[in-house]
Design a protein around this motif. Sequence first.
Motif, PDB file in Angstrom:
ATOM      1  N   ASP A  32      -9.726  23.968   1.712  1.00  0.00           N
ATOM      2  CA  ASP A  32      -9.614  25.099   2.634  1.00  0.00           C
ATOM      3  C   ASP A  32      -8.608  24.841   3.744  1.00  0.00           C
ATOM      4  OD1 ASP A  32     -11.607  26.545   1.242  1.00  0.00           O
ATOM      5  OD2 ASP A  32     -13.159  25.412   2.285  1.00  0.00           O
ATOM      6  N   TRP A  33      -8.555  23.612   4.235  1.00  0.00           N
ATOM      7  CA  TRP A  33      -7.559  23.252   5.245  1.00  0.00           C
ATOM      8  C   TRP A  33      -6.237  22.896   4.586  1.00  0.00           C
ATOM      9  CZ3 TRP A  33      -6.311  17.772   6.173  1.00  0.00           C
ATOM     10  CH2 TRP A  33      -5.271  17.616   7.103  1.00  0.00           C
ATOM     11  N   ASN A  34      -6.304  22.060   3.598  1.00  0.00           N
ATOM     12  CA  ASN A  34      -5.130  21.636   2.840  1.00  0.00           C
ATOM     13  C   ASN A  34      -5.570  21.524   1.384  1.00  0.00           C
ATOM     14  OD1 ASN A  34      -3.332  19.703   1.436  1.00  0.00           O
ATOM     15  ND2 ASN A  34      -2.323  19.548   3.426  1.00  0.00           N
ATOM     16  N   ARG A  35      -4.866  22.171   0.495  1.00  0.00           N
ATOM     17  CA  ARG A  35      -5.322  22.221  -0.897  1.00  0.00           C
ATOM     18  C   ARG A  35      -5.379  20.855  -1.549  1.00  0.00           C
ATOM     19  NH1 ARG A  35      -0.157  25.177  -3.856  1.00  0.00           N
ATOM     20  NH2 ARG A  35       1.388  23.542  -3.438  1.00  0.00           N
ATOM     21  N   GLU A  36      -4.748  19.850  -0.948  1.00  0.00           N
ATOM     22  CA  GLU A  36      -4.756  18.507  -1.512  1.00  0.00           C
ATOM     23  C   GLU A  36      -5.850  17.627  -0.928  1.00  0.00           C
ATOM     24  OE1 GLU A  36      -0.905  16.584  -1.740  1.00  0.00           O
ATOM     25  OE2 GLU A  36       0.082  18.520  -1.482  1.00  0.00           O
ATOM     26  N   VAL A  37      -6.694  18.204  -0.075  1.00  0.00           N
ATOM     27  CA  VAL A  37      -7.715  17.409   0.616  1.00  0.00           C
ATOM     28  C   VAL A  37      -9.102  18.009   0.399  1.00  0.00           C
ATOM     29  CG1 VAL A  37      -8.532  16.564   2.850  1.00  0.00           C
ATOM     30  CG2 VAL A  37      -6.075  16.694   2.393  1.00  0.00           C
ATOM     31  N   HIS A  38     -10.047  17.169   0.001  1.00  0.00           N
ATOM     32  CA  HIS A  38     -11.452  17.538  -0.093  1.00  0.00           C
ATOM     33  C   HIS A  38     -12.251  16.680   0.881  1.00  0.00           C
ATOM     34  CE1 HIS A  38     -11.070  19.127  -4.522  1.00  0.00           C
ATOM     35  NE2 HIS A  38     -10.389  19.852  -3.646  1.00  0.00           N
ATOM     36  N   ALA A  39     -13.264  17.275   1.520  1.00  0.00           N
ATOM     37  CA  ALA A  39     -14.025  16.512   2.511  1.00  0.00           C
ATOM     38  C   ALA A  39     -15.415  17.085   2.701  1.00  0.00           C
ATOM     39  CB  ALA A  39     -13.282  16.508   3.852  1.00  0.00           C
ATOM     40  N   ARG A  87       0.840  -1.187   0.000  1.00  0.00           N
ATOM     41  CA  ARG A  87       0.000   0.000   0.000  1.00  0.00           C
ATOM     42  C   ARG A  87       0.876   1.238   0.000  1.00  0.00           C
ATOM     43  NH1 ARG A  87      -4.362   0.007   4.565  1.00  0.00           N
ATOM     44  NH2 ARG A  87      -5.198   1.628   3.240  1.00  0.00           N
ATOM     45  N   ILE A  88       0.515   2.200  -0.808  1.00  0.00           N
ATOM     46  CA  ILE A  88       1.222   3.472  -0.847  1.00  0.00           C
ATOM     47  C   ILE A  88       0.286   4.527  -0.300  1.00  0.00           C
ATOM     48  CG2 ILE A  88       2.338   5.182  -2.315  1.00  0.00           C
ATOM     49  CD1 ILE A  88       2.853   2.925  -4.301  1.00  0.00           C
ATOM     50  N   ARG A  89       0.709   5.204   0.730  1.00  0.00           N
ATOM     51  CA  ARG A  89      -0.146   6.206   1.351  1.00  0.00           C
ATOM     52  C   ARG A  89       0.329   7.600   0.985  1.00  0.00           C
ATOM     53  NH1 ARG A  89      -3.624   4.490   5.150  1.00  0.00           N
ATOM     54  NH2 ARG A  89      -3.424   2.351   5.829  1.00  0.00           N
ATOM     55  N   LYS A  90      -0.601   8.435   0.693  1.00  0.00           N
ATOM     56  CA  LYS A  90      -0.280   9.825   0.435  1.00  0.00           C
ATOM     57  C   LYS A  90      -0.241  10.539   1.761  1.00  0.00           C
ATOM     58  CE  LYS A  90      -1.313  13.866  -2.252  1.00  0.00           C
ATOM     59  NZ  LYS A  90      -0.046  14.005  -2.921  1.00  0.00           N
ATOM     60  N   VAL A  91       0.903  11.092   2.106  1.00  0.00           N
ATOM     61  CA  VAL A  91       1.064  11.745   3.397  1.00  0.00           C
ATOM     62  C   VAL A  91       0.531  13.168   3.317  1.00  0.00           C
ATOM     63  CG1 VAL A  91       2.700  12.490   5.147  1.00  0.00           C
ATOM     64  CG2 VAL A  91       3.081  10.344   3.912  1.00  0.00           C
ATOM     65  N   ILE A  92      -0.401  13.483   4.160  1.00  0.00           N
ATOM     66  CA  ILE A  92      -0.997  14.807   4.236  1.00  0.00           C
ATOM     67  C   ILE A  92      -0.663  15.396   5.593  1.00  0.00           C
ATOM     68  CG2 ILE A  92      -3.148  16.113   4.178  1.00  0.00           C
ATOM     69  CD1 ILE A  92      -2.468  14.835   1.531  1.00  0.00           C
ATOM     70  N   PRO A  93      -0.140  16.626   5.661  1.00  0.00           N
ATOM     71  CA  PRO A  93       0.158  17.225   6.963  1.00  0.00           C
ATOM     72  C   PRO A  93      -1.054  17.146   7.862  1.00  0.00           C
ATOM     73  CG  PRO A  93       0.973  18.619   5.207  1.00  0.00           C
ATOM     74  CD  PRO A  93       0.141  17.536   4.560  1.00  0.00           C
ATOM     75  N   GLY A  94      -0.830  16.710   9.104  1.00  0.00           N
ATOM     76  CA  GLY A  94      -1.968  16.478   9.974  1.00  0.00           C
ATOM     77  C   GLY A  94      -2.016  17.354  11.184  1.00  0.00           C
ATOM     78  N   ASP A  95      -1.356  16.927  12.286  1.00  0.00           N
ATOM     79  CA  ASP A  95      -1.640  17.552  13.555  1.00  0.00           C
ATOM     80  C   ASP A  95      -0.457  18.313  14.121  1.00  0.00           C
ATOM     81  OD1 ASP A  95      -1.270  14.491  15.523  1.00  0.00           O
ATOM     82  OD2 ASP A  95      -0.074  15.386  13.944  1.00  0.00           O
ATOM     83  N   ALA A  96       0.519  18.684  13.298  1.00  0.00           N
ATOM     84  CA  ALA A  96       1.578  19.533  13.806  1.00  0.00           C
ATOM     85  C   ALA A  96       0.972  20.860  14.223  1.00  0.00           C
ATOM     86  CB  ALA A  96       2.643  19.757  12.737  1.00  0.00           C
ATOM     87  N   ARG A  97       1.389  21.366  15.374  1.00  0.00           N
ATOM     88  CA  ARG A  97       0.770  22.570  15.897  1.00  0.00           C
ATOM     89  C   ARG A  97       1.759  23.720  15.924  1.00  0.00           C
ATOM     90  NH1 ARG A  97      -1.380  19.450  21.154  1.00  0.00           N
ATOM     91  NH2 ARG A  97      -1.917  17.593  20.005  1.00  0.00           N
ATOM     92  N   PRO A  98       1.329  24.911  15.600  1.00  0.00           N
ATOM     93  CA  PRO A  98       2.207  26.067  15.663  1.00  0.00           C
ATOM     94  C   PRO A  98       2.463  26.480  17.096  1.00  0.00           C
ATOM     95  CG  PRO A  98      -0.013  26.769  15.168  1.00  0.00           C
ATOM     96  CD  PRO A  98      -0.022  25.260  15.172  1.00  0.00           C
ATOM     97  N   ALA A  99       3.494  27.293  17.270  1.00  0.00           N
ATOM     98  CA  ALA A  99       3.765  27.821  18.598  1.00  0.00           C
ATOM     99  C   ALA A  99       2.567  28.629  19.066  1.00  0.00           C
ATOM    100  CB  ALA A  99       5.008  28.700  18.568  1.00  0.00           C
TER     101      ALA A  99
END
Length: 277
Positions: free
Chosen positions: A218-225, A2-14
């Motif tokens: 709107d959250w990530n240009r590579e993700v639709h939901a 399986r090849i997974r497309k990695v989408i930035p998830g829960d990294a939080r800014p300062a």
Amino acid sequence: MRIRKVIPGDARPARSAPGGEEAARDPQFVEAIARGFTILEAFTTRDSMLGNQEIAERSGLPRPTISRLTHTLTRLGYLEYLPRFAKYQLGIAAVALGQLALANMAVRGVARPLMEALSQRLGASVSLGRRDRLSMLYVEHAQPASAVALQLGLGSRLPLAVTAMGRAYYAVAQAEERAAIDQQIEERFPERWARVRDALHEAVDMHAALGFTISIGDWNREVHAAGAAIILPDGGIAAFNCGAPAFMLDRDRVLREAGPGVSEMARRVLSIASGKG
């Protein structure tokens, strides 16, 4: 394989140091406790080990304060120190608290099989989340068997204002809660508030008319939901989303399949949780 497309998830800014706004509004707010939880919240599924300097950068707290708090949290079992890396990770006491919280969410057991069925039918990820201030925290997750999927899962944290799940939550929340969310967003992101406000108000109207909300890049240009939310019998809100990489789930398919699908699933969860289905 399986090849997974990695989408930035829960990294939080300062973030700014805790206590300021909350303490000013609430004289019973205990800043020392808030600081301890701010340190625990600095850890994510992508950054499970952090040093004092990294925690200081993420929390907005001074380094000497961080050193005392990490020492205390380690003594209590909420952090574990790893000498080899000179860093900390969440300890067993924190894990026990999280597991207890999840075990007390009966809606997870009701929703899980329905989420899996929708995920496999549409080839998209389906998640259940609860609000944590200005974020939505995944408390259940179903992944499709397809070769490409979002690299998100249990414990992932997404911004409320720009995600389908967060907008759905906002859409069914009481007016007082929406007003409080509005105030927090405006205070924290004044330069973006007008655009965010308009999108949230559109989400309220859309959820009322169609039973779901959308986030098209709107959250990530590579993700639709698409997202849908329900008010549970105990008064709590459960929010769901159904999303995939944009090339797999275009806007038309979001409106035609993912939106109606997650809306119907949410209604079914509510019917079962209410003892009617």
